[in-house]
Design a protein around this motif. Structure first.
Motif, short mmCIF file in Angstrom:
data_model
loop_
_atom_site.label_atom_id
_atom_site.label_comp_id
_atom_site.label_asym_id
_atom_site.label_seq_id
_atom_site.Cartn_x
_atom_site.Cartn_y
_atom_site.Cartn_z
N ALA A 280 1.18 -3.09 -38.70
CA ALA A 280 1.50 -3.44 -40.08
C ALA A 280 0.33 -3.19 -41.02
N MET A 281 -0.89 -3.12 -40.50
CA MET A 281 -2.07 -2.89 -41.34
C MET A 281 -2.29 -1.40 -41.66
N TRP A 282 -1.35 -0.53 -41.30
CA TRP A 282 -1.52 0.91 -41.48
C TRP A 282 -1.99 1.30 -42.89
N PRO A 283 -1.42 0.75 -43.97
CA PRO A 283 -1.91 1.17 -45.30
C PRO A 283 -3.39 0.89 -45.50
N TRP A 284 -3.89 -0.21 -44.90
CA TRP A 284 -5.32 -0.52 -45.05
C TRP A 284 -6.17 0.44 -44.24
N TRP A 285 -5.75 0.73 -43.00
CA TRP A 285 -6.51 1.71 -42.20
C TRP A 285 -6.56 3.06 -42.93
N ARG A 286 -5.44 3.48 -43.47
CA ARG A 286 -5.35 4.80 -44.10
C ARG A 286 -6.20 4.91 -45.34
N SER A 287 -6.28 3.81 -46.11
CA SER A 287 -7.00 3.90 -47.38
C SER A 287 -8.48 3.59 -47.28
N HIS A 288 -8.89 2.79 -46.26
CA HIS A 288 -10.29 2.37 -46.20
C HIS A 288 -11.13 3.14 -45.19
N HIS A 289 -10.52 3.80 -44.24
CA HIS A 289 -11.25 4.68 -43.32
C HIS A 289 -12.39 3.97 -42.60
N HIS A 290 -12.21 2.70 -42.26
CA HIS A 290 -13.23 1.98 -41.49
C HIS A 290 -12.94 2.28 -40.02
N GLY B 293 -0.32 -5.03 -56.21
CA GLY B 293 -0.38 -6.37 -55.63
C GLY B 293 -0.45 -6.33 -54.12
N ALA B 294 0.34 -5.45 -53.51
CA ALA B 294 0.33 -5.33 -52.04
C ALA B 294 -1.02 -4.81 -51.55
N THR B 295 -1.57 -3.83 -52.27
CA THR B 295 -2.87 -3.27 -51.90
C THR B 295 -3.97 -4.33 -52.02
N ALA B 296 -3.94 -5.09 -53.11
CA ALA B 296 -4.95 -6.12 -53.33
C ALA B 296 -4.88 -7.19 -52.24
N TRP B 297 -3.66 -7.55 -51.81
CA TRP B 297 -3.52 -8.56 -50.76
C TRP B 297 -4.11 -8.06 -49.45
N LEU B 298 -3.82 -6.82 -49.07
CA LEU B 298 -4.38 -6.27 -47.83
C LEU B 298 -5.89 -6.21 -47.89
N ASP B 299 -6.43 -5.79 -49.03
CA ASP B 299 -7.89 -5.72 -49.18
C ASP B 299 -8.51 -7.11 -49.02
N ALA B 300 -7.87 -8.12 -49.62
CA ALA B 300 -8.43 -9.47 -49.62
C ALA B 300 -8.27 -10.16 -48.27
N HIS C 73 -7.77 -8.56 -45.11
CA HIS C 73 -7.93 -7.77 -43.89
C HIS C 73 -8.82 -8.47 -42.86
N HIS C 74 -9.85 -9.23 -43.32
CA HIS C 74 -10.72 -9.91 -42.37
C HIS C 74 -9.97 -11.05 -41.67
N ASN C 75 -9.08 -11.73 -42.39
CA ASN C 75 -8.28 -12.76 -41.74
C ASN C 75 -7.22 -12.15 -40.82
N LEU C 76 -6.67 -11.01 -41.21
CA LEU C 76 -5.71 -10.33 -40.34
C LEU C 76 -6.37 -9.94 -39.02
#
Length: 613
Positions: free
Chosen positions: A369-379, A335-342, A344-347
């Protein structure tokens, strides 16, 4: 004018002709914060086709987009609300058979050289306008002359016609017949199109319930590309169900466009048409600054909760909240991963708004706070952009520890995208800041990242002493996990030097520590241990360990390391002379790398080619 609706209908009807699927991206040509950047739009398009790393700047991402689409079945792409021809040209796919539909308020004559065919969208003719106006319930009671009068006042502008028709339906359902008489102005005057839209929106706005009108005014200034009930509940201080109802009310009045349900979002997602947003912003509301800050705090609360759930070992930094809002309760990692994915553009919109507004603490805290998204998506291009803003913000507001942390994280992005010299300079700078502050934890972290970077470019003689020092520092600090991560890289250095027993000692030590606290890195230690057994000629044990590591990577959802383990199994089979098995392993690895990282994929292709020589 209905450009987007027309384009969406066109692509829907042509869908069967484009088996590669349909993609749509809003270029935000008239958005108040400016058009979407090439890095942002290319990232969104690439992620739809390529779940792996996004390396490089805008030019490299554009080349990657063309390469991927050149090998993809025919696609239909809608580029909505373009600002310039150049913005579109950067996003044109490669290969043949694709169609790109562009909407813009300007003609974009520069696209002629790309083979564009232009379709002018004029206002509706009088008959079509009247037909559309009379499709609402109760319209049969309107005299024909009244229909013609209202049709003339809309100027044939589809947005004005639709808003007017919806408003008329509301009026007649309530038994009121005189509300439209307040319309004024002559549509034949200059600027009639804008006047027609403004008149329609003014009438629809006046008919809104006060609570819906408040949400309309406040939400137009929020730092968000789209809206959902949770966001509105947080920004406008509403119960969740009331936020749902009010958004539905605004969508029914055509003040918002519903975009449907999206993964990771609770309830439907909505967005403003540019003209409607401008109209809403023209209505003053003294509650706007508070609503914006409430939404930013909600972003930060939710992102921090996700960060601490998904990456518990990530350095915890302070958070400065003005309004402690109720965050989405994440009950599991998915759930946390899905929220960050959904979101991230608003963040990122929140980060950009905070920087423009001078809310420096919010800038670096959201990026951190967005560290998990940076780490998993490598954008990496977006990662670098965000962290550059965070570094400046942390420096301006004197958050020295935060500055060291975000500088270090930016260095990881630089290294991962192949910019090793810049990464080394970045980590040296972090080390200097840590030394000056006597921050021993960050000293060890910067030295570790320096060691990893030197190892990545083949400088083992520089990497090894740094990592040995890190291991001792972290053990003195009681950071057994950090010391174990250093053990893995030390083992890889010994493996490269073919001092296999020493390498195995490093991997065994790392595995014993990480097994209880870090399943992903424990699996990495196990995979390298398996490879070490293969180099010693103990192939049965090597296959057993590598197969177990692959299973553990599957359990931690680590696709790149699943592929890496398959590649190691391929090497092991090839070294035994089992070419058929090696080819199977390499092919399985390649199938995964093709969706993750082109450099890894090319390395495995070379291994397959060697088998046939």
């Amino acid at each position: 004018m209905g450009k987007t609706a027309f384009a969406e209908r066109l692509l829907h009807e042509l869908g069967a002709e484009f088996p590669g699927g349909q993609l749509q991206v809003n270029l935000r040509g008239l958005a108040p914060d400016g058009p979407a950047t090439a890095v942002e739009t290319l990232g969104r398009l690439l992620r739809a086709l390529w779940p792996g790393e996004l390396c490089g700047d805008a030019e490299e991402l554009a080349a990657w987009w063309r390469s991927i689409t050149a090998q993809h079945p025919p696609l239909a792409v809608l580029l909505d609300d373009a600002a310039t021809a150049h913005q579109v040209q950067t996003l044109l796919p490669g290969g043949a058979g694709h169609v790109v539909v562009v909407t813009s308020r300007d003609q974009l004559a520069g696209l002629l050289c790309d083979g564009a065919v232009f379709c002018h969208m004029p206002p509706l003719d009088p008959d079509s306008t009247e037909h559309l106006l009379t499709r609402f319930p109760g319209s049969e009671r309107l005299p024909r002359r009244e229909v013609r009068r209202l049709a003339d006042r809309t100027g044939g502008i589809p947005l004005a016609v639709t808003v007017t028709a919806t408003h008329l339906a509301t009026i007649h359902s309530n038994g009121r017949n005189d509300d439209m008489d307040s319309w004024s102005g002559d549509p034949a005057t200059s600027g009639r199109h804008h006047q027609a839209v403004a008149r329609a929106l003014d009438s629809a706005y006046k008919a809104l319930p006060p609570s819906a009108a408040r949400v309309y005014r406040l939400s137009a200034s929020l730092p968000a590309l789209d809206l959902d009930p949770d966001m509105i509940a947080a920004a406008c201080v509403l119960p969740s169900q009331q936020a749902v109802t009010l958004l539905e009310t605004l969508a029914a009045a055509h003040q918002l466009e519903e975009r449907g349900h999206l993964p990771g979002r609770t309830g439907p997602v909505y967005r403003f048409h540019d003209a409607v947003r401008d109209h809403a912003r023209a209505h003053e509301d003294e509650g706007r600054p508070e609503a914006v800050r409430r939404l930013l705090d909600w972003y930060l609360v939710c992102a921090t909760d996700a960060e601490r759930r998904l990456t518990p070992s990530h350095c915890r930094l302070e958070r400065d909240y003005v309004y402690l809002t109720e965050q989405i309760p994440f009950t599991d990692d998915a759930g946390a991963t899905a929220w960050l994915d959904a979101q991230h553009h608003n963040l990122m919109q929140g980060v950009r708004h905070a920087e423009a507004a001078g809310i420096d603490a919010m800038v670096w805290q959201l990026v951190h706070a967005m560290w998990p998204w940076w780490r998993s998506h490598h954008h990496y291009a977006l990662w670098d952009e965000a962290h550059a803003m965070a570094i400046r913000a942390a420096s301006r507001c004197g958050a020295r520890e935060a500055e060291r942390v975000v500088r270090n994280t930016r260095g990881i992005a630089l290294r991962s995208s192949g910019r090793h010299r810049e990464a080394i300079d970045c980590f040296i700078q972090v080390l200097g800041l840590a030394d000056a502050a006597d921050d021993q934890r960050m000293q060890a972290q910067a030295l570790f990242e320096l060691g990893v970077t030197h190892h990545a470019v083949g400088h083992a003689d520089e990497a090894e002493p740094l990592l040995l020092r890190v291991r001792e520092m972290r053990l003195d600090q009681g950071d057994r996990r950090g010391a174990a991560l250093a053990e893995i890289i030390l083992g890889c250095i010994r493996l490269d030097a073919r001092t296999i027993p020493e390498a195995m000692d490093h991997f065994i030590t790392a595995r014993s520590v990480l097994a209880d606290c870090d399943p992903f890195d424990a699996a990495r230690a196990l995979a390298w241990l398996g490879r070490a057994h293969a180099l010693l000629g103990d192939y049965l044990e090597a296959v057993r360990l590598l197969t177990q590591a692959r299973t553990e990577f599957e359990e931690t959802d680590s696709p790149r390391w699943i592929a890496r383990t398959l590649e190691m199994l391929g090497h092991t089979a090839q070294e035994q002379g089992h070419s058929a098995h090696a080819s199977q392993y390499y092919t399985a690895a390649l199938e995964r790398y093709d969706h993750i990282n082109p450099h890894d994929a090319e390395r495995v292709r070379q291994c397959i080619a060697q088998l046939t020589q």
